[in-house]
Every structure is written in structure tokens, then in C-alpha cells.
Scaffold this motif. Structure first.
Motif, PDB file in Angstrom:
ATOM      1  N   ALA A  48       0.873  -1.125   0.041  1.00 43.10           N
ATOM      2  CA  ALA A  48       0.070   0.021  -0.115  1.00 43.10           C
ATOM      3  C   ALA A  48       0.916   1.191   0.021  1.00 43.10           C
ATOM      4  O   ALA A  48       2.054   1.081   0.471  1.00 43.10           O
ATOM      5  N   THR A  56      -4.596   7.108  -1.543  1.00 42.41           N
ATOM      6  CA  THR A  56      -3.977   5.738  -1.346  1.00 42.41           C
ATOM      7  C   THR A  56      -4.286   4.536  -2.322  1.00 42.41           C
ATOM      8  O   THR A  56      -4.956   4.922  -3.421  1.00 42.41           O
ATOM      9  N   ALA A  57      -3.298   3.535  -2.324  1.00 39.70           N
ATOM     10  CA  ALA A  57      -3.311   2.711  -3.500  1.00 39.70           C
ATOM     11  C   ALA A  57      -2.967   1.402  -2.757  1.00 39.70           C
ATOM     12  O   ALA A  57      -2.130   1.380  -1.769  1.00 39.70           O
ATOM     13  N   TYR A  58      -3.576   0.340  -2.983  1.00 36.78           N
ATOM     14  CA  TYR A  58      -3.418  -1.011  -2.340  1.00 36.78           C
ATOM     15  C   TYR A  58      -3.239  -1.995  -3.349  1.00 36.78           C
ATOM     16  O   TYR A  58      -3.905  -1.957  -4.568  1.00 36.78           O
ATOM     17  N   ASP A  60      -4.203  -5.813  -5.037  1.00 34.87           N
ATOM     18  CA  ASP A  60      -5.665  -6.118  -4.923  1.00 34.87           C
ATOM     19  C   ASP A  60      -5.672  -7.313  -3.752  1.00 34.87           C
ATOM     20  O   ASP A  60      -6.585  -7.509  -3.133  1.00 34.87           O
ATOM     21  N   LYS A  63      -6.631  -5.383  -0.502  1.00 36.27           N
ATOM     22  CA  LYS A  63      -8.068  -4.541  -0.713  1.00 36.27           C
ATOM     23  C   LYS A  63      -9.204  -4.923   0.221  1.00 36.27           C
ATOM     24  O   LYS A  63      -9.582  -6.085   0.354  1.00 36.27           O
ATOM     25  N   GLY A  64      -9.624  -4.036   0.932  1.00 36.06           N
ATOM     26  CA  GLY A  64     -10.742  -4.290   1.976  1.00 36.06           C
ATOM     27  C   GLY A  64     -10.208  -4.801   3.282  1.00 36.06           C
ATOM     28  O   GLY A  64     -11.010  -4.869   4.173  1.00 36.06           O
ATOM     29  N   ARG A  65      -9.005  -5.143   3.506  1.00 37.62           N
ATOM     30  CA  ARG A  65      -8.717  -5.797   4.650  1.00 37.62           C
ATOM     31  C   ARG A  65      -7.416  -4.869   5.538  1.00 37.62           C
ATOM     32  O   ARG A  65      -7.491  -4.941   6.492  1.00 37.62           O
ATOM     33  N   THR A  67      -5.395  -1.087   5.836  1.00 34.36           N
ATOM     34  CA  THR A  67      -5.740   0.333   5.618  1.00 34.36           C
ATOM     35  C   THR A  67      -4.412   1.286   5.987  1.00 34.36           C
ATOM     36  O   THR A  67      -3.830   1.038   6.915  1.00 34.36           O
TER      37      THR A  67
END
Length: 113
Positions: A48, A56-58, A60, A63-65, A67
């Protein structure tokens, strides 16, 4: 720029960990900070990133887990990792981009099944 990372450890699958990285030195030059990880036998990969503006960028896979957040006043970047999976096991590295690219020392994250 020096980066000091902390917060790794051992956690069961489904658990959470928070990594933190404090920057010191010529921090005014930093525009992007982020976290990367490297599992045994694999290449280092992006987890990230966060810009000075808060974008921000994550990856794949997280993502969703996960932060990522940044506290400019404290010159720190944090990574909150929820719903951890065994495949998240790796050494996690903090990185800062400024005049140059800077890396912190790695911190081990181990997720047991």
C-alpha cells in the motif's frame, strides 16, 4: 531520511496487526510513503502507498483488509492489517520517496493457520 518501523509479530489467521513507521531527517522532501513485503523465496511486492495529499493505493490481495494512514504531524505512516491470512506472512518494509528512495528495516509478520 531514516525510517524506523515497528509493530510486527505473530498472529492467528483472522487476527489484526498494526505496523507503524516513523520518518526522521529531511522529511520535507517526502511525497509518498508506503509498505512493501517480501515472503520467503518471493520478490518484494507493493502492499500500500499513501501520498502527501492522502491518496492511497493498495495491492489487490489486501484491498478491503488493510488500511494505510499517515500522520504528517508525527511523521509516521501506519498500516492496519485486518483479517490476516497465512499468505500475508512476510517481512514488511516501510518506504519513503523523496529526493531519493528510502527503506526502513523490515519487520516480520507471521500469520498462523
Amino acid at each position: 531520511v531514516q525510517l524506523q518501523a515497528c509493530g510486527g509479530g505473530l498472529v492467528q489467521a483472522g487476527g489484526s496487526l498494526r505496523l507503524s513507521c516513523e520518518a526522521s531527517g529531511s522529511i520535507f522532501s517526502i511525497n509518498v510513503m508506503g509498505w512493501y513485503r517480501q515472503a520467503p523465496g518471493k520478490q518484494r511486492e507493493l502492499v500500500a502507498t499513501i501520498t502527501s495529499g492522502g491518496s492511497t493505493a493498495y495491492a489487490d490481495s489486501v484491498k478491503g483488509r488493510f488500511t494505510i494512514s499517515r500522520d504528517s504531524a508525527k511523521n509516521t505512516v501506519s498500516l492496519l492489517m485486518n483479517s490476516l491470512k497465512p499468505e500475508d506472512t512476510a517481512v514488511y518494509y516501510c518506504k519513503a520517496n523523496g529526493d531519493f528512495r528510502y527503506w526502513g528495516q523490515g519487520t516480520q509478520v507471521t500469520v498462523s493457520s
